[in-house]
Write an enzyme that holds these catalytic residues in place. Structure first.
Site, PDB file in Angstrom:
ATOM      1  N   GLU A  10       0.813  -1.219   0.000  1.00 61.32           N
ATOM      2  CA  GLU A  10       0.000   0.000   0.000  1.00 61.32           C
ATOM      3  C   GLU A  10       0.845   1.267   0.000  1.00 61.32           C
ATOM      4  OE1 GLU A  10      -0.692  -2.619   1.875  1.00 61.32           O
ATOM      5  OE2 GLU A  10      -2.708  -3.221   1.284  1.00 61.32           O
ATOM      6  N   HIS A  66     -11.349  -3.890   9.038  1.00 61.53           N
ATOM      7  CA  HIS A  66     -11.895  -3.782   7.680  1.00 61.53           C
ATOM      8  C   HIS A  66     -13.211  -3.017   7.662  1.00 61.53           C
ATOM      9  CE1 HIS A  66      -9.079  -7.113   7.167  1.00 61.53           C
ATOM     10  NE2 HIS A  66      -9.156  -6.975   5.868  1.00 61.53           N
TER      11      HIS A  66
END
Lengths: 332, 343
Positions: free
Chosen positions: A64, A133
């Site tokens: 990321e 999440h």
């Protein structure tokens, strides 16, 4: 000018916007984890790789920080990347590039460059994916000058705002609530844009202003319907952008209704609602207030796994109804 | 090739170090001039800082001039670099004007960043410098992104990514090298290993003996050079640039070098000995070594070298004067360039 309008889903609207942007400009590329043949974790990219090929629908490694940085470097030098995070939570891995690099590069270099970068963040709870999440982290990025941070709530808006974001010379962060992906709504065919800096009054009312973001706009509209049955007229404002915030629209609404509730899924403390409340407290609308300002935000906890606990961690329709009713009737 | 030291016979030149075979006399002397310019720029900036004309802090690369210059010798103006917090040398080697650099350090509107960036964000996009960076490792993925643009848009550019030994333990280093390798991008990673990440030596911070050893993990050549020998650096850079332009992907070059000054202005130099510093300054100085070669190979006379130093000093003095008389930014311009268009 009047393009045909169809009912399509929020995720289809995003995909359509990306395809239109890529068709129109070869510099537009998509980057992200598993957005190629897999089609993206939420199938937002879908089959775009078949149309545009792997050079323009680029699978990145699970990196990321590096991936975000590559997108920044590509944007500065002439491409127009749309970078997808698989979950907005993973932005935590990439904050350096977003906050220290993308947001500041133009300023630090005295205007010598622009960073025309779009980042997409699937956000929010309600999918049973638990604490890592499910977060709503838009306020983190909303705190950073140099970024534009938006939360489109409808298929129409997400398409138009994404197209506006791709055309924008500065980094635009799009927070997409995952529960909206399957929501359908009217979306015109072809190219159109929705401004990145304007709130929208979704329902007009006289008694209380409910300023909501993302999925909370729909909960606020449901609540307004219930309240209407009880004789309470709620105005619902879809904030759409948290950086910049459309001060004018919110101030005008509060001057009209004299009451304000902010509804957002991010953690309540130091969140979007705190900013809206302070903005009203500092504005000419303050003198119009007939009641304290209320904030309904996410609980001061991580998002839990258990479905009932998960629902309890974010504002729901009955709470909005209760809060509005209490404010209007003076019972708190 | 046209770029050879033509004063020499072929049989004489064949054993000479790379740059004397590759470049014209004029280019060789220009490289020396720029190395002096880097050193005198930093000494000038340091003096201005001591006299209170420059605020904040700065990270000086005095002693590392050959790595900045050698890497940039094979580059053309359109090629791009990303730089580091110790980036003044990169900026000058890539072609920036010291006038505008001094002006930036003085916080003036005529500076490269209109007084908004200072030493740590010095950049000159017109000569391909995408900017120094205040974050260790921050420029690594950005360089890879710039190389992605070069490949996608077929611009033919190569991108050089300067970083220090400290950055090789950042996650961004590993992510960036991996992506550059899998996508075969035209980027050259240049580690200027000066032995210390602030106060922590590479022996204490890094599990491999050489940063270049890490290239193996990303399937790219890892080249180690004496970063204080201009020709060695330029030769490694030349090969990496050719490889990148051919489309064969990235290279990692490690320049072993040394910084004479402390990490920044707050450094008390307690982590290294005076003997160590003196040894590098006396026996391995990159400018002295290059000048000795130029004399030895008969490329320049000592008078000519003296003239170069004199002209550099004039340029530095003029640069400082330009910075002094340049205007300060208006306070009401505080929010300029946060965004490209006012929202």
């Amino acid at each position: 000018m009047n393009a045909p309008v169809r009912e399509i889903s929020y995720s289809q609207a995003i995909q359509e916007a990306m395809a239109i942007a890529m068709e129109a400009d070869e510099r537009v590329i998509l980057m992200g984890e598993d957005i190629g043949v897999y089609g993206g974790a939420f199938q937002v990219t879908g089959d775009l790789i078949d149309r545009f090929g792997p050079d323009r629908v680029m699978d990145t490694p699970i990196s990321e920080l590096g991936g975000a940085g590559v997108a920044v470097g590509a944007a500065v030098t002439g491409l127009r990347p749309i970078f997808e995070f698989q979950f907005s939570d993973f932005a935590a891995l990439a904050m350096e590039q977003i906050v220290n690099q993308a947001a500041k590069m133009r300023y630090m270099l005295g205007g010598a460059v622009s960073v025309p970068l779009v980042m997409r963040f699937p956000a929010g709870s309600g999918t049973g994916a638990a604490a890592q999440h499910s977060q709503s982290l838009e306020a983190w990025l909303g705190h950073v000058p140099g970024l534009k941070v938006i939360q489109p709530a409808t298929p129409h808006d997400v398409k138009g705002m994404l197209l506006a974001a791709v055309a924008d010379p500065d980094p635009v962060m799009i927070f997409e609530h995952k529960l909206l992906y399957k929501m359908k709504g009217p979306v015109p065919e072809g190219h159109y844009t929705v401004p990145l800096n304007k709130a929208e009054v979704r329902r007009e009312g006289r008694d209380v202003s409910i300023v909501a973001t993302s999925i909370m706009v729909h909960k606020a509209l449901e609540a307004a319907e219930v309240l209407a049955g009880e004789g309470v007229s709620a105005e619902v404002i879809d904030l759409r952008s948290i950086r910049p915030i459309d001060r004018e629209t919110v101030v005008a609404s509060v001057k009209k209704t004299s009451r304000l509730i902010c509804v957002y899924e991010g953690v309540k403390t130091l969140g979007v609602g705190a900013e809206i409340s302070a903005m009203i407290a500092e504005s000419e609308a303050f003198d119009y207030l007939d009641a304290p300002i209320l904030r309904l935000g996410g609980s001061e906890t991580p998002i839990p796994y258990n479905p009932e606990l998960e629902k309890a961690a974010v504002p729901q329709v009955p709470e909005i109804v209760d809060a509005a009713r209490g404010l209007v009737r003076g019972v708190r | 090739m046209s770029g050879r030291a033509r004063a020499m016979q072929v049989e004489e030149t064949s054993n000479l170090p790379f740059i004397y075979r590759q470049y014209e006399r004029e280019q060789l002397l220009d490289a020396l001039r720029k190395m002096h310019l880097i050193r005198r720029f930093e000494e000038g900036a340091e003096e201005c800082y001591m006299r209170g004309l420059i605020h904040g802090t700065m990270h000086l690369s005095i002693g590392q001039e050959a790595s900045a210059m050698g890497i940039c010798m094979p580059l053309v103006n359109e090629d791009q670099i990303t730089s580091t917090h110790r980036g003044h040398g990169h900026c000058i080697a890539k072609g920036a004007d010291v006038k505008r650099m001094f002006a930036e350090f003085f916080g003036k509107t005529t500076g490269y960043c209109a007084g908004r960036g200072g030493s740590m964000h010095i950049a000159d996009v017109s000569t391909g410098n995408l900017g120094a960076n205040g974050i260790v490792g921050g420029g690594l993925p950005i360089a890879v992104g710039a190389a992605l643009t070069a490949k996608r848009l077929r611009t033919g550019k190569v991108v050089v990514c300067f970083f220090g030994d400290g950055a090789n333990n950042e996650g961004a280093f590993h992510e960036a090298l991996n992506m550059a390798a899998i996508w075969k991008l035209p980027v050259i990673f240049v580690c200027e290993n000066n032995g210390y990440g602030m106060s922590t030596s590479t022996e204490r911070s890094t599990a491999v003996a050489n940063v270049a050893d890490r290239a193996a993990a990303y399937s790219m050549p890892g080249v180690i050079v004496d970063g204080n020998v201009l020709s060695e650096v330029a030769e490694a850079s030349h090969e990496a640039v050719e490889r990148a332009r051919r489309g064969d992907g990235p290279t990692l070059i490690e320049c072993k070098t040394y910084r004479y000054r402390g990490h920044s202005k707050s450094d008390r130099n307690r982590y290294r000995t005076k003997d160590e510093i003196d040894d590098w300054m006396t026996n391995r100085d990159p400018i002295k070594r290059y000048e000795a070669q130029l004399l030895e190979f008969g490329i320049a006379t000592s008078d000519e070298l003296e003239a170069i130093r004199g002209s550099v000093q004039q340029e530095i003095d003029a640069g400082i004067e330009f910075a002094k008389v340049s205007p300060m930014p208006a306070i009401d311009g505080l929010a300029d360039n946060v965004y490209t268009f006012e929202a």
